[in-house]
Design an enzyme around this catalytic site. Structure first.
Site, PDB file in Angstrom:
ATOM      1  N   CYS A 174       0.879  -1.176   0.000  1.00  0.00           N
ATOM      2  CA  CYS A 174       0.000   0.000   0.000  1.00  0.00           C
ATOM      3  C   CYS A 174       0.911   1.218   0.000  1.00  0.00           C
ATOM      4  CB  CYS A 174      -0.906   0.002   1.225  1.00  0.00           C
ATOM      5  SG  CYS A 174      -1.963   1.478   1.335  1.00  0.00           S
ATOM      6  N   GLU A 206      -4.001   1.127  -6.020  1.00  0.00           N
ATOM      7  CA  GLU A 206      -3.079   0.084  -6.439  1.00  0.00           C
ATOM      8  C   GLU A 206      -2.956   0.195  -7.961  1.00  0.00           C
ATOM      9  OE1 GLU A 206      -1.157  -1.531  -4.691  1.00  0.00           O
ATOM     10  OE2 GLU A 206      -2.069  -1.870  -2.722  1.00  0.00           O
TER      11      GLU A 206
END
Length: 219
Positions: free
Chosen positions: A2, A104
C-alpha cells in the site's frame, strides 16, 4: 503493498464518524494523494480512543537514522510475529490509520493503470498499523507508523498481489486494546476484507506524482 491512499473528509467528519473528540491542535483537510513520509490521521488508545497524527514510514526506536522510514511503509501480516522489530510493536504499539480509499496499480498493455479502491457505501475505514517513537541525535522525538498488508481479496487480486489489512468495525476495539498482547488473537484480525463491500475503478495517472493532491485525481 500500500503506497498511496486518500482521506477526503476533514478532521471534524472523521471525529464524528468514530465518535471521538477533535483535538484542538490537530488540523487535517481533504487529502487525495497521501504518500509515505507524510503525516497520516490515526486512531490510537491511551486511556481512551483518540485521533492523532503519525508520520508514515516506520522508524524503529533502535534505528541509527531516519532514512529507514522510507523503506518501512508496509509490514507483512504473515511475518509480524516472527520479526523482532515488529513483534514488540504488535504486542504493545498498534494503531488504526484512517482512510476512505487507496490506490493500487494494475499492469496492462502500455503500462500501469492506477485503480482507486473504496467501500461501496463510501464510508471511512481503517488500516491496521504499528507505530514507534524514534529520537534523533538532538533528542527530538518522531512518531512514525507502518501499514500492515495481507493477502488480497478477490477484487484486489485482479489488480495486485497484496492489499492493506483493513480492520473490520467490530474488531477495532480489540486491535487498539492496550491490554491485549496475544499475537494469536491479533494476527487473525489481519485477514483480507470482505470482497462484496468494496469496489474499484481506474483513475488519473496524475496520482503517480505525489505533488498532485486534488479532487481531479479521483474524478
Amino acid at each position: 503493498m500500500c503506497g498511496r491512499f486518500t482521506l477526503t473528509r476533514d478532521i471534524n467528519a472523521v471525529a464524528q464518524a468514530f465518535h471521538v473528540p477533535v483535538p484542538a491542535s490537530l488540523q487535517s483537510g481533504a487529502r487525495y494523494n497521501i504518500a509515505p513520509t507524510q503525516n497520516v490521521v490515526t486512531l490510537m488508545e491511551n486511556g481512551s480512543t483518540h485521533l492523532d497524527l503519525l508520520r508514515w514510514g516506520l522508524i524503529p526506536s533502535w534505528a541509527k537514522d531516519e532514512s529507514i522510514g522510507s523503506k518501512m511503509i508496509n509490514a507483512r501480516a504473515e511475518t509480524l510475529a516472527e520479526k523482532p522489530s515488529f513483534k514488540r510493536l504488535l504486542r504493545s504499539r498498534r494503531c488504526l490509520i484512517v482512510a476512505d480509499g487507496f490506490y493500487e496499480w494494475k499492469k496492462e498493455h502500455g503500462g500501469k493503470t492506477p485503480m482507486y479502491i473504496t467501500m461501496k457505501d463510501s464510508e471511512l475505514f481503517t488500516f491496521a498499523g504499528l507505530w514507534d517513537t524514534w529520537k534523533n541525535a538532538d533528542g527530538e522525538q518522531l512518531r512514525t507508523c507502518t501499514i500492515i498488508t495481507t493477502d488480497p481479496n478477490e477484487l484486489v487480486s485482479t489488480i495486485h498481489n497484496r492489499m492493506p489489512a483493513i480492520i473490520a468495525p467490530d474488531a477495532r476495539d480489540a486491535w487498539l486494546d492496550p491490554e491485549l498482547h496475544d499475537e494469536h488473537a491479533l494476527v487473525p484480525l489481519l485477514k483480507s476484507y470482505d470482497n462484496d463491500a468494496m469496489q474499484a475503478r481506474p483513475v488519473s495517472r496524475l496520482v503517480n506524482n505525489p505533488q498532485y493532491d486534488s479532487a481531479e485525481l479521483i474524478a
